[in-house]
Design a protein around this motif. Structure first.
Motif, PDB file in Angstrom:
ATOM      1  N   CYS A 133       0.838  -1.190   0.000  1.00  0.00           N
ATOM      2  CA  CYS A 133       0.000   0.000   0.000  1.00  0.00           C
ATOM      3  C   CYS A 133       0.877   1.245   0.000  1.00  0.00           C
ATOM      4  N   SER A 134       0.487   2.211  -0.800  1.00  0.00           N
ATOM      5  CA  SER A 134       1.277   3.438  -0.910  1.00  0.00           C
ATOM      6  C   SER A 134       1.023   4.393   0.255  1.00  0.00           C
ATOM      7  N   LEU A 135      -0.007   4.122   1.041  1.00  0.00           N
ATOM      8  CA  LEU A 135      -0.362   5.078   2.090  1.00  0.00           C
ATOM      9  C   LEU A 135       0.290   4.753   3.441  1.00  0.00           C
ATOM     10  N   HIS A 136       0.114   3.537   3.926  1.00  0.00           N
ATOM     11  CA  HIS A 136       0.703   3.162   5.217  1.00  0.00           C
ATOM     12  C   HIS A 136       1.549   1.896   5.111  1.00  0.00           C
ATOM     13  N   SER A 137       1.918   1.554   3.890  1.00  0.00           N
ATOM     14  CA  SER A 137       2.896   0.486   3.637  1.00  0.00           C
ATOM     15  C   SER A 137       2.484  -0.905   4.105  1.00  0.00           C
ATOM     16  N   SER A 138       1.203  -1.150   4.272  1.00  0.00           N
ATOM     17  CA  SER A 138       0.819  -2.533   4.571  1.00  0.00           C
ATOM     18  C   SER A 138       1.218  -3.390   3.366  1.00  0.00           C
ATOM     19  N   GLN A 139       1.418  -4.681   3.628  1.00  0.00           N
ATOM     20  CA  GLN A 139       1.865  -5.574   2.561  1.00  0.00           C
ATOM     21  C   GLN A 139       0.987  -6.815   2.512  1.00  0.00           C
ATOM     22  N   TYR A 140       0.831  -7.311   1.294  1.00  0.00           N
ATOM     23  CA  TYR A 140      -0.033  -8.471   1.051  1.00  0.00           C
ATOM     24  C   TYR A 140       0.670  -9.422   0.100  1.00  0.00           C
ATOM     25  N   SER A 141       0.385 -10.690   0.263  1.00  0.00           N
ATOM     26  CA  SER A 141       0.901 -11.678  -0.682  1.00  0.00           C
ATOM     27  C   SER A 141       0.076 -11.615  -1.958  1.00  0.00           C
ATOM     28  N   SER A 142       0.535 -12.314  -2.983  1.00  0.00           N
ATOM     29  CA  SER A 142      -0.212 -12.328  -4.241  1.00  0.00           C
ATOM     30  C   SER A 142      -1.548 -13.047  -4.091  1.00  0.00           C
ATOM     31  N   SER A 143      -1.711 -13.773  -3.008  1.00  0.00           N
ATOM     32  CA  SER A 143      -3.010 -14.406  -2.768  1.00  0.00           C
ATOM     33  C   SER A 143      -3.891 -13.558  -1.853  1.00  0.00           C
ATOM     34  N   GLY A 144      -3.408 -12.361  -1.520  1.00  0.00           N
ATOM     35  CA  GLY A 144      -4.231 -11.422  -0.759  1.00  0.00           C
ATOM     36  C   GLY A 144      -4.012 -11.441   0.741  1.00  0.00           C
ATOM     37  N   ALA A 145      -3.214 -12.385   1.238  1.00  0.00           N
ATOM     38  CA  ALA A 145      -3.011 -12.485   2.694  1.00  0.00           C
ATOM     39  C   ALA A 145      -2.197 -11.298   3.206  1.00  0.00           C
ATOM     40  N   VAL A 146      -2.484 -10.892   4.423  1.00  0.00           N
ATOM     41  CA  VAL A 146      -1.751  -9.774   5.032  1.00  0.00           C
ATOM     42  C   VAL A 146      -0.364 -10.245   5.456  1.00  0.00           C
ATOM     43  N   LEU A 147       0.662  -9.549   4.951  1.00  0.00           N
ATOM     44  CA  LEU A 147       2.043  -9.861   5.330  1.00  0.00           C
ATOM     45  C   LEU A 147       2.565  -8.850   6.343  1.00  0.00           C
ATOM     46  N   ALA A 148       2.082  -7.615   6.257  1.00  0.00           N
ATOM     47  CA  ALA A 148       2.513  -6.579   7.198  1.00  0.00           C
ATOM     48  C   ALA A 148       1.356  -5.609   7.415  1.00  0.00           C
ATOM     49  N   GLN A 149       1.148  -5.268   8.662  1.00  0.00           N
ATOM     50  CA  GLN A 149       0.071  -4.340   9.005  1.00  0.00           C
ATOM     51  C   GLN A 149       0.485  -2.897   8.664  1.00  0.00           C
TER      52      GLN A 149
END
Ligand code: FES
Length: 156
Positions: A113-129
């Protein structure tokens, strides 16, 4: 005197006409009301819901591995070579946290995410809050299909 009588009679006539028209219009609308259609037995049968389709032309977009495009609310990413559905992923294009723009980061193999840098896998799972102390949820991942060189995501 005659004028007053005329005005009085005119007033009375207008009042009667207005009353009459109001009553008849009210009656009219009431007479239309008795036939409301019962709100269609909405329950029951699944189906019916037609998903919105978002297309990408593979002749001009997503031509190299790691390329991505956001269109129609969908983030399309090419994960591998070849035009088969397994080469692509389609997720929601907007971060579920607070609506930031999502981008594919090929070097890290993830969506960020460009706003608060959350990260997701290509399957949509949350990698970083999110880095603002908030919490996000998994991304919606959409079914894809390919017809010719058109990649389609179906938003259900
Ligand atoms: S809006 Fe995406 S992490 Fe906050």
């Amino acid at each position: 005197m005659e004028r007053n009588e005329f005005i009085k009679s005119l007033g009375l006539g207008v009042a009667l006409i207005c009353t009459g028209s109001c009553l008849s219009s009210c009656g009219g609308s009431k007479s239309n009301d008795p036939s409301p259609t019962p709100g269609g037995g909405g329950g029951g049968g699944g189906g019916g819901t037609v998903g919105t389709k978002v297309n990408v032309d593979l002749n001009s977009q997503l031509t190299s591995v790691g390329s991505f495009v956001s269109t129609g609310g969908v983030l399309f990413v090419r994960l591998a070579a070849g035009n088969s559905t397994s080469s692509f992923v389609a997720t929601q294009a907007v971060c579920p946290h607070q609506g930031g723009t999502l981008n594919w980061v090929q070097a890290s193999n993830l969506i960020q995410c460009s706003l608060h840098s959350s990260q997701y896998s290509s399957s949509g799972a949350v990698l970083a809050q999110p880095n603002d102390g908030g919490a996000t949820t998994a991304l919606k991942v959409y079914a894809t299909s390919i017809t010719g060189t058109v990649l389609t995501a179906t938003i259900s």
